[in-house]
Each structure stands twice: as C-alpha cells, then as structure tokens.
Design a protein around this motif. Structure first.
Motif, mmCIF file in Angstrom:
data_model
loop_
_atom_site.group_PDB
_atom_site.id
_atom_site.type_symbol
_atom_site.label_atom_id
_atom_site.label_comp_id
_atom_site.label_asym_id
_atom_site.label_seq_id
_atom_site.Cartn_x
_atom_site.Cartn_y
_atom_site.Cartn_z
ATOM 1 N N ASN A 191 0.806 -1.210 0.000
ATOM 2 C CA ASN A 191 0.000 0.000 0.000
ATOM 3 C C ASN A 191 0.845 1.269 0.000
ATOM 4 N N ARG A 192 2.165 1.076 -0.099
ATOM 5 C CA ARG A 192 3.056 2.218 -0.172
ATOM 6 C C ARG A 192 3.982 2.098 -1.386
ATOM 7 N N GLY A 193 3.528 1.293 -2.363
ATOM 8 C CA GLY A 193 4.258 1.191 -3.616
ATOM 9 C C GLY A 193 5.451 0.268 -3.603
ATOM 10 N N GLN A 194 5.541 -0.649 -2.624
ATOM 11 C CA GLN A 194 6.744 -1.475 -2.483
ATOM 12 C C GLN A 194 6.457 -2.969 -2.568
ATOM 13 N N CYS A 195 5.393 -3.374 -3.228
ATOM 14 C CA CYS A 195 4.978 -4.775 -3.242
ATOM 15 C C CYS A 195 6.053 -5.694 -3.803
ATOM 16 N N ALA A 196 6.360 -6.770 -3.065
ATOM 17 C CA ALA A 196 7.325 -7.772 -3.518
ATOM 18 C C ALA A 196 6.656 -8.883 -4.328
ATOM 19 N N GLN A 197 5.335 -8.803 -4.495
ATOM 20 C CA GLN A 197 4.528 -9.753 -5.270
ATOM 21 C C GLN A 197 4.667 -11.204 -4.789
ATOM 22 N N PRO A 198 4.500 -11.465 -3.497
ATOM 23 C CA PRO A 198 4.554 -12.860 -3.033
ATOM 24 C C PRO A 198 3.410 -13.704 -3.568
ATOM 25 N N CYS A 199 2.356 -13.079 -4.092
ATOM 26 C CA CYS A 199 1.272 -13.855 -4.692
ATOM 27 C C CYS A 199 1.736 -14.560 -5.960
ATOM 28 N N ARG A 200 2.880 -14.133 -6.525
ATOM 29 C CA ARG A 200 3.403 -14.772 -7.730
ATOM 30 C C ARG A 200 4.336 -15.943 -7.399
ATOM 31 N N TRP A 201 4.638 -16.158 -6.142
ATOM 32 C CA TRP A 201 5.596 -17.192 -5.757
ATOM 33 C C TRP A 201 4.969 -18.582 -5.805
ATOM 34 N N LYS A 202 5.842 -19.568 -5.915
ATOM 35 C CA LYS A 202 5.415 -20.964 -5.899
ATOM 36 C C LYS A 202 5.403 -21.473 -4.451
ATOM 37 N N TYR A 203 4.296 -22.060 -4.022
ATOM 38 C CA TYR A 203 4.151 -22.480 -2.629
ATOM 39 C C TYR A 203 4.111 -24.005 -2.491
ATOM 40 N N TYR A 204 4.601 -24.457 -1.326
ATOM 41 C CA TYR A 204 4.579 -25.874 -0.961
ATOM 42 C C TYR A 204 3.855 -26.024 0.377
ATOM 43 N N ASP A 221 2.756 -31.580 -11.778
ATOM 44 C CA ASP A 221 4.174 -31.636 -11.430
ATOM 45 C C ASP A 221 4.769 -30.250 -11.199
ATOM 46 N N GLY A 222 4.041 -29.240 -11.534
ATOM 47 C CA GLY A 222 4.608 -27.899 -11.487
ATOM 48 C C GLY A 222 4.405 -27.169 -10.182
ATOM 49 N N GLY A 223 3.830 -27.811 -9.191
ATOM 50 C CA GLY A 223 3.571 -27.115 -7.937
ATOM 51 C C GLY A 223 2.315 -26.278 -8.040
ATOM 52 N N SER A 224 2.105 -25.406 -7.070
ATOM 53 C CA SER A 224 0.879 -24.614 -7.044
ATOM 54 C C SER A 224 1.186 -23.135 -6.882
ATOM 55 N N TYR A 225 0.571 -22.349 -7.734
ATOM 56 C CA TYR A 225 0.634 -20.890 -7.650
ATOM 57 C C TYR A 225 -0.770 -20.399 -7.295
ATOM 58 N N LEU A 226 -1.223 -20.828 -6.110
ATOM 59 C CA LEU A 226 -2.623 -20.674 -5.775
ATOM 60 C C LEU A 226 -3.054 -19.219 -5.590
#
Length: 407
Positions: A191-204, A221-226
């Motif tokens: 909310n201050r213009g510094q988003c690291a975009q963790p929603c784009r990361w691959k999660y386990y 096989d590619g994991g989940s980018y939920l």
C-alpha cells in the motif's frame, strides 16, 4: 452524442511517457519519488515532470500524477510541497486514494482535477457519488466489477462524473490492491508502492513435525501458484466496456518497459479506433493484428477479468512463468535513403526473424542483408549493449521499435 473514451497509458519515467504519447495514448499517468503506488520505476523529478507535461501538451495529450499511497503523519507534512510542485509542472489531474491527500490537493492546487484511485475501492454508485460530492471529477473503479456493475454505476451517478476502468495488465489477488501479504512476508508495504509480489511465488505444503519436508500442492508436477492471477486483456470486448459508460480505458504497467508500453498502447489504440469507426455495430470485429500485437510483449496467460462476473473470471494461473515469444532488440533513431540508424537494446544476428513496430501501430517484417557498426564495419550481430548501428530497411519513422522472434 457519441462518447469518445480516453486511452490512458502508464509512464514509469520520461522515456516511457514519450513512447506512450507517440504510440497513441490520449493521456498518461505517472508518479514522483513520493506518494505513488509504484516505487520500482524511476519515476519523475519535478523538472522531468514539467518536461513530460510540455511534451504531452504540445501533442494535445494529458498527464495525471499519482498521489495514491496512504501517507504517514510525517509524510503528510511534505504533501503541500509535492502538490505545489506538481501543479507548477502543469499536471492535468491528481490520482488520490486518501482523504487527507484529497484535501491537500483541493487546498494547495484547487484548479487541478482530482481522480479517486482504484485503491479507494469504489464498488458501487453510492461511493462514486460521494466522491463526486467531495470534489472528485473522476473515479477509477475497483477491478472486481462486472460490466453490469459498471453500467449501474454510470446510470446512478451524476453525468459530470467521469468513470475510469482498467482494461489491460497485471491483476492483483486482493481487492483493488489492498494487500498486507508483502508487508507480512518481506516488510515491503504494497500500500506504499513497495509490493514484492509474493502472490506470484510458488508455494509448498509443510507439516510442523516433519521439518524440511516440502510437498507439492495440487495434482500437477509444477507445484501450485494458488495466489497467482492471470493478466487482464479486454481487447476482444472493448466495445462492451465503452457501451457500459466508461470514459477512460486504463492500461496497467508503470513498472513495465517502454517497449511494453508502446506495444500495448498501439494495440489498444487500434482496437478503440475500430470501435469508434462504427460504434453502433452490434458485432464488434477486433482486427486480428490487435491480439497478434498483444502476444509480442511478455505477459501471463490472458483473462477477461471480472467483466463477465466472478464465475467466468478465470483468474488463477498454473504458473508464474511469463509467455515470451518475441524479444525487444532495438530502437530506430533515424532513417535516410533506405538505411535505418538504430540503437541496440538486445542482441540479434543476421538471419533472425525481425519485425519493426512503428508509432502508427504498423508491424513491418524485416530481413536486413547487412549490419554496420558505428565504425562502419560490417558485422554479423549486435552484441554490445546500447551500441549504434545501421541496417537496410523500408521506410521507418523515428521511435520505431525492433524485435526478434524467439525459438
């Protein structure tokens, strides 16, 4: 009376502003070092902002300045100076999300229009009308609205209130970008213009009694980018957005390259002009070259967003990878007597499949028979960053962009 929507393009710096304007934008939006929702782009100093405004106004275009973060108490002390500096530069409007910023704009630059940012979260006609009563000329609607929602807001708000909607670009997994995930995981506040975009990361998935064991989420096989969203693309139904009553069609991407800005702006310029040529047509026929151009830039899988309702949103994507079929390799600075004077922005070699995108949106295939470096020597490729070289081409205007087919 025919409503002619504005095409609004992003400008992360002065170079991107120039390309957006030259490739068909009616207006651009940009930011200064503080108070904007994109800290990654170079952004504009007051002097650069003034230069950009002069460039845009000379061509009949507008410049909007983003002041759409949520300032702290300390930052609020610096708001008047920022507002005055932008007003002196000649911006046409401020884009704000915070009521204190709205008040500062009205106090220190009352002659300049104010647009309420998508960060405000305007999802209904009551909120839009309230913003109008507080002095906003335009509202940038939340990205989660359908075409029906937008039409209702248009019908139930003052006709003097302008409506803006996003039509292309990256989508956020949170409501209108209101997200704490980046702040929680990395300390960088979205909310201050510094988003690291963790929603784009691959999660386990992990289990607390089995440390170090990571398990794929999902059946593939590619994991989940939920949390990862597809990109928005509305070009095939741009006519419906216009007919819903939208006054400004906004392209996302202040952190994207000037090549991206030019390419996408050119595509939507052609799409919008096609609609305006016959706005009463029941069947909107999008020129095939529009979608072809939108495949020439790096993007995620495309989606219609929420325009047809949540059940058809198709937001989740199965990968964080971008689709890259073409690579931007150079700019054209001049053309004389069958020879283009270029600057390298990526390596290419004789025999590669090349195209030139021109400011009018035309795409010209190229097959240069030779390359000459700055010393006039014949070379087989352009391996040196930012080097200048010449190639034989059909007529190409300055600011044309060169790209090569990958694979």
């Amino acid at each position: 009376m025919l409503q002619i929507p504005e095409l609004l393009a992003p400008a992360g710096d002065l170079e991107r502003l120039r390309y957006a304007v030259c490739y068909g934008a009616d207006a651009v939006y940009c930011g200064m070092p503080e108070f904007g929702m994109r800290s990654a782009p170079a952004n504009f100093t007051p002097e650069q902002l003034s230069e950009g405004v002069i460039f845009a106004h000379a061509r009949g275009r507008k410049v909007y300045l983003t002041l759409n973060t949520l300032p702290t108490n300390e930052e609020a002390d610096r708001l008047p100076e920022a507002v005055r500096a932008a007003a002196k530069a000649g911006v046409d409007a401020f884009i704000v999300a915070d009521l204190g910023v709205l008040d500062a704009c009205k106090t220190y630059a009352p002659e300049i229009d104010v647009h309420m940012s998508t960060q405000t979260g305007i999802t209904n006609y009551a909120a839009a009308s309230a913003c109008f009563k507080m002095g906003a000329k335009r509202v940038v609607l939340a990205r989660e609205l359908s075409l029906t929602d937008i039409a209702i807001i248009r019908d139930k708000t003052p006709p003097e209130l302008e409506i803006e909607a996003f039509v292309h670009g990256a989508m956020c997994m949170s409501i209108s970008g209101r997200c704490l995930l980046s702040n929680y995981l990395t300390g960088r506040d979205a909310n201050r213009g510094q988003c690291a975009q963790p929603c784009r990361w691959k999660y386990y998935l992990s289990e607390e009694t089995r440390p170090g064991e990571l398990h794929e989420i999902g059946e593939g096989d590619g994991g989940s980018y939920l949390l990862n969203a597809n990109d928005l693309c509305t070009a095939p139904f741009l006519d419906l957005i216009c007919k819903a009553g939208v006054d400004s069609l906004k392209i996302e991407g202040r952190a994207k390259t000037f090549y991206y800005v030019a390419s996408v702006t050119a595509a939507y310029r052609r799409a919008l002009d096609t609609y305006l040529a016959n706005p009463l047509a029941e069947d909107f026929e999008l020129p095939p070259e529009v979608l072809e151009e939108l495949t020439r830039t790096s993007h995620r899988h495309y989606s219609p967003g929420f325009f047809f309702g949540r059940e058809q949103a198709r937001q989740n994507t199965s990968s964080a990878a971008y689709i890259r079929d073409w690579e931007f390799v150079g700019t054209v600075e001049d053309w004389q007597d069958g020879v283009a004077f270029c600057q390298q922005r990526g390596k290419w070699s004789l025999g590669d499949t090349l195209e030139a995108l021109t400011p009018d949106g035309s795409c010209i295939p190229l097959s240069p028979e030779w390359i000459k470096n700055e010393a006039g020597e014949t070379v087989a490729s352009t391996p040196h960053a930012m080097e200048r070289y010449t190639i034989p081409t059909p007529s190409l205007p300055p600011m044309s962009l060169l790209r090569r087919k990958l694979g």
